[in-house]
Design an enzyme around this catalytic site. Structure first.
Site, PDB file in Angstrom:
ATOM      1  N   LYS A   1     -10.431 -20.875   2.646  1.00  0.00           N
ATOM      2  CA  LYS A   1      -9.104 -20.354   3.000  1.00  0.00           C
ATOM      3  C   LYS A   1      -8.445 -21.092   4.155  1.00  0.00           C
ATOM      4  CE  LYS A   1      -9.990 -15.770   1.135  1.00  0.00           C
ATOM      5  NZ  LYS A   1     -10.474 -14.431   1.464  1.00  0.00           N
TER       6      LYS A   1
ATOM      7  N   HIS B   1     -12.907 -26.608  27.284  1.00  0.00           N
ATOM      8  CA  HIS B   1     -12.591 -25.364  26.558  1.00  0.00           C
ATOM      9  C   HIS B   1     -11.712 -24.461  27.424  1.00  0.00           C
ATOM     10  CE1 HIS B   1     -13.148 -21.704  24.256  1.00  0.00           C
ATOM     11  NE2 HIS B   1     -13.866 -22.353  23.366  1.00  0.00           N
TER      12      HIS B   1
ATOM     13  N   ASP C   1      -7.235 -25.031  12.437  1.00  0.00           N
ATOM     14  CA  ASP C   1      -6.543 -23.766  12.695  1.00  0.00           C
ATOM     15  C   ASP C   1      -5.750 -23.857  14.001  1.00  0.00           C
ATOM     16  OD1 ASP C   1      -8.906 -23.965  14.172  1.00  0.00           O
ATOM     17  OD2 ASP C   1      -9.113 -21.793  14.349  1.00  0.00           O
TER      18      ASP C   1
ATOM     19  N   GLU D   1     -20.869 -27.183  18.287  1.00  0.00           N
ATOM     20  CA  GLU D   1     -20.296 -27.155  19.644  1.00  0.00           C
ATOM     21  C   GLU D   1     -21.426 -27.174  20.691  1.00  0.00           C
ATOM     22  OE1 GLU D   1     -16.470 -25.042  21.011  1.00  0.00           O
ATOM     23  OE2 GLU D   1     -18.052 -23.600  21.497  1.00  0.00           O
TER      24      GLU D   1
ATOM     25  N   VAL E   1     -11.699 -26.175   4.645  1.00  0.00           N
ATOM     26  CA  VAL E   1     -12.554 -25.710   3.555  1.00  0.00           C
ATOM     27  C   VAL E   1     -12.269 -24.230   3.306  1.00  0.00           C
ATOM     28  CG1 VAL E   1     -14.950 -25.429   2.785  1.00  0.00           C
ATOM     29  CG2 VAL E   1     -14.301 -27.415   4.170  1.00  0.00           C
TER      30      VAL E   1
ATOM     31  N   PHE F   1     -10.946 -30.614   8.917  1.00  0.00           N
ATOM     32  CA  PHE F   1     -11.605 -29.940   7.801  1.00  0.00           C
ATOM     33  C   PHE F   1     -10.820 -28.694   7.425  1.00  0.00           C
ATOM     34  CE2 PHE F   1     -15.578 -32.225   7.272  1.00  0.00           C
ATOM     35  CZ  PHE F   1     -15.484 -33.085   8.352  1.00  0.00           C
TER      36      PHE F   1
ATOM     37  N   GLY G   1     -11.389 -21.373  27.471  1.00  0.00           N
ATOM     38  CA  GLY G   1     -11.931 -20.054  27.768  1.00  0.00           C
ATOM     39  C   GLY G   1     -12.882 -20.005  28.956  1.00  0.00           C
ATOM     40  N   TYR G   2     -13.347 -21.167  29.429  1.00  0.00           N
ATOM     41  CA  TYR G   2     -14.429 -21.131  30.420  1.00  0.00           C
ATOM     42  C   TYR G   2     -14.185 -21.997  31.646  1.00  0.00           C
ATOM     43  CZ  TYR G   2     -16.709 -19.234  26.298  1.00  0.00           C
ATOM     44  OH  TYR G   2     -17.008 -18.483  25.204  1.00  0.00           O
TER      45      TYR G   2
HETATM   46  N1  UDP Z   1     -13.669 -24.504   8.832  1.00  0.00           N
HETATM   47  C1  UDP Z   1     -13.204 -24.525   7.532  1.00  0.00           C
HETATM   48  N2  UDP Z   1     -13.470 -23.451   6.717  1.00  0.00           N
HETATM   49  C2  UDP Z   1     -14.159 -22.357   7.136  1.00  0.00           C
HETATM   50  C3  UDP Z   1     -14.621 -22.326   8.467  1.00  0.00           C
HETATM   51  C4  UDP Z   1     -14.337 -23.414   9.299  1.00  0.00           C
HETATM   52  O1  UDP Z   1     -12.566 -25.484   7.124  1.00  0.00           O
HETATM   53  O2  UDP Z   1     -14.340 -21.424   6.344  1.00  0.00           O
HETATM   54  C5  UDP Z   1     -13.391 -25.671   9.709  1.00  0.00           C
HETATM   55  C6  UDP Z   1     -11.942 -25.694  10.167  1.00  0.00           C
HETATM   56  O3  UDP Z   1     -11.544 -27.025  10.391  1.00  0.00           O
HETATM   57  C7  UDP Z   1     -12.035 -24.956  11.477  1.00  0.00           C
HETATM   58  C8  UDP Z   1     -13.351 -25.463  12.026  1.00  0.00           C
HETATM   59  O4  UDP Z   1     -14.190 -25.597  10.883  1.00  0.00           O
HETATM   60  O5  UDP Z   1     -10.915 -25.230  12.303  1.00  0.00           O
HETATM   61  C9  UDP Z   1     -14.015 -24.573  13.068  1.00  0.00           C
HETATM   62  O6  UDP Z   1     -14.038 -23.222  12.668  1.00  0.00           O
HETATM   63  P1  UDP Z   1     -13.119 -22.119  13.382  1.00  0.00           P
HETATM   64  O7  UDP Z   1     -11.783 -22.701  13.668  1.00  0.00           O
HETATM   65  O8  UDP Z   1     -13.166 -20.873  12.554  1.00  0.00           O
HETATM   66  O9  UDP Z   1     -13.910 -21.889  14.741  1.00  0.00           O
HETATM   67  P2  UDP Z   1     -13.250 -21.315  16.090  1.00  0.00           P
HETATM   68  O10 UDP Z   1     -12.188 -22.272  16.527  1.00  0.00           O
HETATM   69  O11 UDP Z   1     -12.683 -19.970  15.754  1.00  0.00           O
HETATM   70  O12 UDP Z   1     -14.411 -21.261  17.034  1.00  0.00           O
HETATM   71 MN    MN Z   2     -10.743 -23.289  15.468  1.00  0.00          MN
END
Ligand code: UDP
Ligand code: MN
Length: 338
Positions: free
Chosen positions: A108, A217, A197, A287, A106, A104, A219-220
């Site tokens: 930015k 994960h 990301d 999650e 979405v 995904f 982190g844990y």
């Molecule tokens: N995501 C997106 N747009 C947003 C927020 C989240 O597309 O504005 C999607 C994207 O694929 C992202 C995932 O949802 O990798 C999970 O969010 P994020 O990576 O911010 O969570 P984190 O890994 O920081 O817990």
């Molecule tokens: Mn992420």
């Protein structure tokens, strides 16, 4: 004379019956062997290796001793050094599997897509059929990435959102509907659902395949379960009691057979929506629901944190290779709400 005719007639009857019997057996046997009628053996169970393949002798005495490589319910935990990539590739190559990935991007988050796709070309199921589905509200900004033969990219439009929690939560719904389109034809293929990301840095291949696959994960994994950030309010359908939970799994990477991931997505989505009806949002959205699901439905394969590290974390000694890792991001700058 009369007696003779009777004997002849009897012989004809017996012979005809025999021939009919043979014909019946032949027809029923050949019917049973037609391709459509063979009950498919799942890719997971029928592991056939080419007999000419040379590889290092396996040992049950030597191997990784610094980490646990099997869960208490006997699912493998995949770490570097626990599998032979050449052997595994040659087992899975003839199966002609398709590995889908959903991602995904979405708002930015579209900015992460280019690196995600380019590094997937280098490391994610190289040499296999791969179909990446991108869900975005900015299809025009989707980067042009050269895909190798057998690899395909599909961009699908989704609505924008003002809350990142909602974007994150809608993933399960869209994964569920995507799989529903494919299930009738490809129930024995695999899908991974990945955060955008992040980048690939090392092999992510068929060693990760399984019925239901969860990633631990980063982190844990050294912590006690009582400190895991599970949903702790009993009113939520993602609730995990203090003595419950095996590991803390990532929402940013999970997968498995289409039919298994479909069940997961459907369950998490309906629990999420039922919670929302009652004004509850689980601590870490989907999650949390995923962790509840994996507690009840044990993953058949568990991927070590090699399969989702975080760039800001220094590499720990037990992590011999980082295969996929989340980039460092400025939440305030990229999320639609803080
Ligand atoms: N995501 C997106 N747009 C947003 C927020 C989240 O597309 O504005 C999607 C994207 O694929 C992202 C995932 O949802 O990798 C999970 O969010 P994020 O990576 O911010 O969570 P984190 O890994 O920081 O817990
Ligand atoms: Mn992420």
């Amino acid at each position: 004379m009369k007696h003779l005719i009777n004997t002849k007639a009897l012989t004809v009857v017996v012979l005809s019956a025999l021939m009919l019997g043979v014909l019946f057996c032949y027809i029923s046997l050949s019917y049973r062997l037609t391709a459509d009628d063979v009950i498919p053996v799942s890719h997971e169970f029928h592991l056939v290796a080419p007999d000419h393949l040379q590889y290092e002798q396996p040992s049950i005495l030597r191997g990784r001793t610094d980490v646990v490589t099997v869960t208490p319910w006997l699912a493998p935990v995949v770490w570097e050094g626990t599998f032979n990539p050449v052997l595994l590739d040659s087992i899975y190559k003839p199966k002609n599997i398709i590995v889908s990935a959903t991602v995904f991007a979405v708002g930015k988050y579209i900015m992460f897509l280019k690196d995600f796709l380019e590094t997937a070309e280098q490391h994610f199921f190289v040499g296999f059929k791969v179909h990446i589905y991108v869900f975005t509200d900015r299809p025009n900004e989707a980067p042009q990435v050269r895909m190798a033969a057998g690899r395909q990219l599909t961009v699908r439009s989704v609505p924008s959102s003002k809350r990142w929690q909602e974007i994150s939560a809608r993933r399960m719904e869209l994964i569920q509907t995507l799989i529903e389109e494919q299930l009738p034809n490809r129930r024995d293929d695999y899908v991974f659902c990945l955060d955008v990301d992040s980048k690939f840095h090392g092999r992510w291949g068929v060693e990760s395949l399984g019925g239901l696959v969860a990633v631990i994960h980063p982190g844990y994994y050294k912590d006690g379960r009582s400190t895991f950030p599970y949903e702790r309010r009993p009113a939520s359908r993602a609730y995990l009691a203090p003595g419950g939970g095996d590991f803390y799994y990532c929402g940013g990477a999970f997968g498995g057979l289409l039919q298994e991931v479909h069940q997961l997505a459907k369950t998490c989505r309906s629990n999420f929506e039922a919670d929302a009806q009652e004004g509850i949002e689980a601590a870490w959205q989907e999650e949390s629901h995923l962790n509840r699901y994996m507690w009840i439905n044990k993953p058949t394969k568990v991927l070590s944190p090699e399969y989702l590290w975080q760039d800001f974390k220094p590499q720990n000694p037990e992590v011999h290779i980082i295969r996929f890792s989340g980039v460092v991001k400025n939440y305030a700058a990229i999320r639609p709400n803080a």
